[in-house]
Design a protein around this motif. Structure first.
Motif, PDB file in Angstrom:
ATOM      1  N   LEU A 146      45.692  32.259  46.398  1.00  0.00           N
ATOM      2  CA  LEU A 146      45.814  32.602  47.813  1.00  0.00           C
ATOM      3  C   LEU A 146      46.854  33.699  48.040  1.00  0.00           C
ATOM      4  N   ILE A 147      47.983  33.601  47.356  1.00  0.00           N
ATOM      5  CA  ILE A 147      49.029  34.611  47.506  1.00  0.00           C
ATOM      6  C   ILE A 147      48.527  35.976  47.034  1.00  0.00           C
ATOM      7  N   PHE A 153      44.461  41.768  50.294  1.00  0.00           N
ATOM      8  CA  PHE A 153      43.919  42.106  51.612  1.00  0.00           C
ATOM      9  C   PHE A 153      44.827  43.085  52.358  1.00  0.00           C
ATOM     10  N   ILE A 154      46.127  42.842  52.324  1.00  0.00           N
ATOM     11  CA  ILE A 154      47.065  43.724  53.018  1.00  0.00           C
ATOM     12  C   ILE A 154      46.943  45.151  52.482  1.00  0.00           C
ATOM     13  N   GLU A 155      46.862  45.279  51.173  1.00  0.00           N
ATOM     14  CA  GLU A 155      46.752  46.608  50.567  1.00  0.00           C
ATOM     15  C   GLU A 155      45.459  47.296  50.988  1.00  0.00           C
ATOM     16  N   ARG A 156      44.370  46.564  50.999  1.00  0.00           N
ATOM     17  CA  ARG A 156      43.089  47.164  51.392  1.00  0.00           C
ATOM     18  C   ARG A 156      43.091  47.531  52.875  1.00  0.00           C
ATOM     19  N   TYR A 157      43.652  46.666  53.701  1.00  0.00           N
ATOM     20  CA  TYR A 157      43.670  46.912  55.145  1.00  0.00           C
ATOM     21  C   TYR A 157      44.496  48.150  55.476  1.00  0.00           C
ATOM     22  N   GLY A 314      39.264  25.668  50.130  1.00  0.00           N
ATOM     23  CA  GLY A 314      40.439  26.372  49.627  1.00  0.00           C
ATOM     24  C   GLY A 314      41.276  27.063  50.670  1.00  0.00           C
ATOM     25  N   GLY A 315      40.755  27.188  51.894  1.00  0.00           N
ATOM     26  CA  GLY A 315      41.555  27.747  52.971  1.00  0.00           C
ATOM     27  C   GLY A 315      41.799  29.237  52.883  1.00  0.00           C
ATOM     28  N   TYR A 316      40.892  29.983  52.257  1.00  0.00           N
ATOM     29  CA  TYR A 316      41.112  31.423  52.078  1.00  0.00           C
ATOM     30  C   TYR A 316      41.202  32.160  53.405  1.00  0.00           C
ATOM     31  N   SER A 317      40.215  31.996  54.279  1.00  0.00           N
ATOM     32  CA  SER A 317      40.210  32.735  55.544  1.00  0.00           C
ATOM     33  C   SER A 317      41.428  32.404  56.387  1.00  0.00           C
ATOM     34  N   GLU A 318      41.745  31.117  56.499  1.00  0.00           N
ATOM     35  CA  GLU A 318      42.855  30.713  57.346  1.00  0.00           C
ATOM     36  C   GLU A 318      44.184  31.237  56.807  1.00  0.00           C
ATOM     37  N   THR A 319      44.390  31.126  55.500  1.00  0.00           N
ATOM     38  CA  THR A 319      45.649  31.567  54.906  1.00  0.00           C
ATOM     39  C   THR A 319      45.823  33.079  55.014  1.00  0.00           C
ATOM     40  N   VAL A 320      44.787  33.833  54.669  1.00  0.00           N
ATOM     41  CA  VAL A 320      44.880  35.291  54.712  1.00  0.00           C
ATOM     42  C   VAL A 320      45.011  35.775  56.157  1.00  0.00           C
ATOM     43  N   PHE A 321      44.283  35.139  57.086  1.00  0.00           N
ATOM     44  CA  PHE A 321      44.361  35.514  58.500  1.00  0.00           C
ATOM     45  C   PHE A 321      45.778  35.325  59.029  1.00  0.00           C
ATOM     46  N   ARG A 322      46.358  34.175  58.734  1.00  0.00           N
ATOM     47  CA  ARG A 322      47.708  33.860  59.214  1.00  0.00           C
ATOM     48  C   ARG A 322      48.739  34.841  58.626  1.00  0.00           C
ATOM     49  N   TYR A 323      48.601  35.133  57.343  1.00  0.00           N
ATOM     50  CA  TYR A 323      49.539  36.034  56.671  1.00  0.00           C
ATOM     51  C   TYR A 323      49.389  37.465  57.186  1.00  0.00           C
ATOM     52  N   GLY A 450      50.882  41.000  43.174  1.00  0.00           N
ATOM     53  CA  GLY A 450      50.346  42.333  42.980  1.00  0.00           C
ATOM     54  C   GLY A 450      50.977  43.122  41.852  1.00  0.00           C
ATOM     55  N   SER A 451      51.882  42.505  41.084  1.00  0.00           N
ATOM     56  CA  SER A 451      52.537  43.210  39.973  1.00  0.00           C
ATOM     57  C   SER A 451      51.521  43.495  38.864  1.00  0.00           C
ATOM     58  N   GLY A 452      51.949  44.308  37.897  1.00  0.00           N
ATOM     59  CA  GLY A 452      51.081  44.592  36.763  1.00  0.00           C
ATOM     60  C   GLY A 452      50.700  43.335  36.012  1.00  0.00           C
ATOM     61  N   LYS A 453      51.661  42.435  35.839  1.00  0.00           N
ATOM     62  CA  LYS A 453      51.367  41.180  35.137  1.00  0.00           C
ATOM     63  C   LYS A 453      50.430  40.297  35.954  1.00  0.00           C
ATOM     64  N   ALA A 454      50.650  40.265  37.267  1.00  0.00           N
ATOM     65  CA  ALA A 454      49.768  39.466  38.127  1.00  0.00           C
ATOM     66  C   ALA A 454      48.341  39.989  38.049  1.00  0.00           C
ATOM     67  N   ARG A 455      48.187  41.311  38.043  1.00  0.00           N
ATOM     68  CA  ARG A 455      46.852  41.888  37.954  1.00  0.00           C
ATOM     69  C   ARG A 455      46.241  41.615  36.586  1.00  0.00           C
TER      70      ARG A 455
END
Length: 476
Positions: A146-147, A153-157, A314-323, A450-455
């Motif tokens: 989710l994180i 999403f923020i980066e794409r937006y 999994g709450g994807y829409s709600e979590t991303v919307f709120r963030y 979003g770090s290199g390791k995370a990706r």
């Protein structure tokens, strides 16, 4: 097997689900059926004609439908079975680690008339009595996914209007039935819209085979990881080549060399298969002692409450919307977001307005009837949504095909309502960004969202897959 595999795409309701694939029904190599009848006769006589080499269809070839590997006896999910799981326990060659999804806990809780927390503790005790080394909760890896999804999403937006900017809407990627359909049916035009974040199942797999192995002093190929999931299509997901990696070994010259390839998730058992295991071992599950939970990767506080997020998928829409509302527009949303039903209960949307202008528009899209409408709009360039939480199953993951069938006297609709209630029972709704386990994963291993390791570890990519087998059947 057809009634046991991928019910999300079953023939039972063609007005909603996609039609079955014929792509894998090729009985012999080098022989082309002149008609449908001839091909079917060859398929039926396959066992008796041992001199002919049968085509071997693997999980990688599957479209997640009910047309081929679900009905052909020649195709067995040997690496995704109870027998394989038990054989690894008996051999003791590898440490067996099990991760359990909250949807599966809810399904078992409904069946045994227990709370999900009681189920988790009893299941931990039961599995460890069989020789399992550790039992974890995929709610932890779900928070990590989710994180990463929020960051993506923020980066794409922010870059949506740039020349090489972010592609919107973002389509969630946690459902393997939907991913298989997108890769093998929709073509490359839809793939850029799909989130690159791994599902909670695969995020847990990469955590266990990399970070946890390091903490436990084990090598990745010394661990056999089993995920308990609500869906048979999760077996297909675990079998993807994208979710395998090479274990580095020190060669004779002292330099690192590529060693054996291992899977992030070695096997997937459904909720129903876990029930089969309990019955196979003749265990009185309700009377079983509750064991202590493994805290290393389990979202649980000192009072025994599990951390969680709203939403049975999994709450994807709600979590991303709120963030996104907070980060992009400084809007803190208190309480439920309030998704509104559009057309049917499996399609809902939420809108954020700032100064009379719609700045965020999100959707929950469950079932293929709704999904195909979204895909059509994207193809026409007329999709108004910024983010869509996509699930193949109507009602989402709680209604997955691997869930336990309703108890006597229960209707399917009643079970879904009960599972929705049980899913959040004993759960303390919490912000994934405040999950101490995930914070520690970033601190010790992944650095930051979003770090290199995370990706490298928590993201993947999807591919347009040519339907070569279908092409061979075009004259049937």
């Amino acid at each position: 097997m057809s009634e046991k595999f991928s019910p999300a795409l079953r023939l039972a309701d063609l007005n909603d689900f996609i039609a079955p694939s014929q792509a894998c029904i090729i009985p012999f190599k080098g022989k082309k059926a002149s008609s449908r009848e001839e091909g079917q006769q060859k398929l039926l006589s396959q066992k008796s004609q041992s001199q002919s080499e049968p085509v071997k269809i693997t999980l990688h070839d599957c479209l997640a439908c009910s047309g081929c590997i679900t009905s052909a006896e020649t195709v067995m999910l040997q690496q995704q079975s109870l027998e394989e799981f038990l054989s690894h326990l008996e051999s003791k060659k590898k440490s067996v680690i099990v991760s359990v999804s909250p949807q599966s806990r809810a399904s078992l809780a409904n069946h045994f008339q227990l709370s999900p927390l009681q189920v988790f503790r009893k299941l931990t005790q039961f599995l460890k009595s069989l020789g399992v080394k550790a039992v974890f909760d995929t709610s932890c890896s779900r928070d990590l996914s989710l994180i990463e999804c929020c960051h993506e999403f923020i980066e794409r937006y922010k870059h949506q209007n740039a020349v090489d900017g972010g592609v919107l809407p973002v389509l969630s990627s946690a459902c393997p039935g939907w991913i298989c359909y997108a890769e093998k049916t929709l073509g490359s035009y839809i793939l850029p819209y799909i989130s690159t974040v791994k599902s909670p199942q695969q995020a847990m797999g990469t955590i266990i085979k990399n970070h946890v192995c390091w903490k436990m002093g084990l090598k990745p190929d010394e661990v056999y990881h089993v995920a308990v999931m609500p869906c048979y299509d999760k077996k297909l997901e675990a079998a993807r080549d994208d979710f395998m990696f090479s274990v580095e070994r020190q060669g004779e010259t002292g330099q690192e060399a590529a060693g054996p390839r291992v899977s992030e998730v070695d096997s997937v058992l459904t909720s129903g298969e876990v029930l089969d295991l309990i019955q196979l071992k003749a265990v009185d599950f309700k009377s079983l002692e509750e064991g202590p939970l493994d805290r290393l990767l389990t979202n649980v506080d000192d009072e025994g409450h599990l951390y969680g997020v709203p939403g049975g998928s999994g709450g994807y829409s709600e979590t991303v919307f709120r963030y996104a509302a907070k980060v992009l527009f400084g809007k803190v949303i208190e309480g439920p977001i309030g998704f509104k039903t559009i057309r049917n209960s499996d399609f809902q949307e939420a809108i954020l307005e700032v100064e009379g202008m719609t700045v965020l528009k999100f959707a929950l899209c469950y079932g293929f009837r709704n999904l195909q409408n979204i895909v059509r709009k994207i193809k026409m360039g007329k999709c108004e949504y910024h983010f869509v939480e996509v699930m193949a199953c109507p009602s989402g993951c709680l209604n997955g095909g691997g869930q336990i069938k309703p108890n006597k006297g229960q209707s399917a609709k009643e079970v879904i309502q009960l599972l929705e209630h049980l899913y959040t029972k004993d759960v303390m709704v919490a912000d994934p960004f405040e999950n101490p386990l995930v914070i520690n994963l970033y601190k010790e291993w992944l650095e930051h969202a979003g770090s290199g390791k995370a990706r490298q570890f928590v993201h993947t990519q999807y591919h347009s897959v040519a339907k070569s087998l279908t092409a061979q059947l075009s004259n049937w």
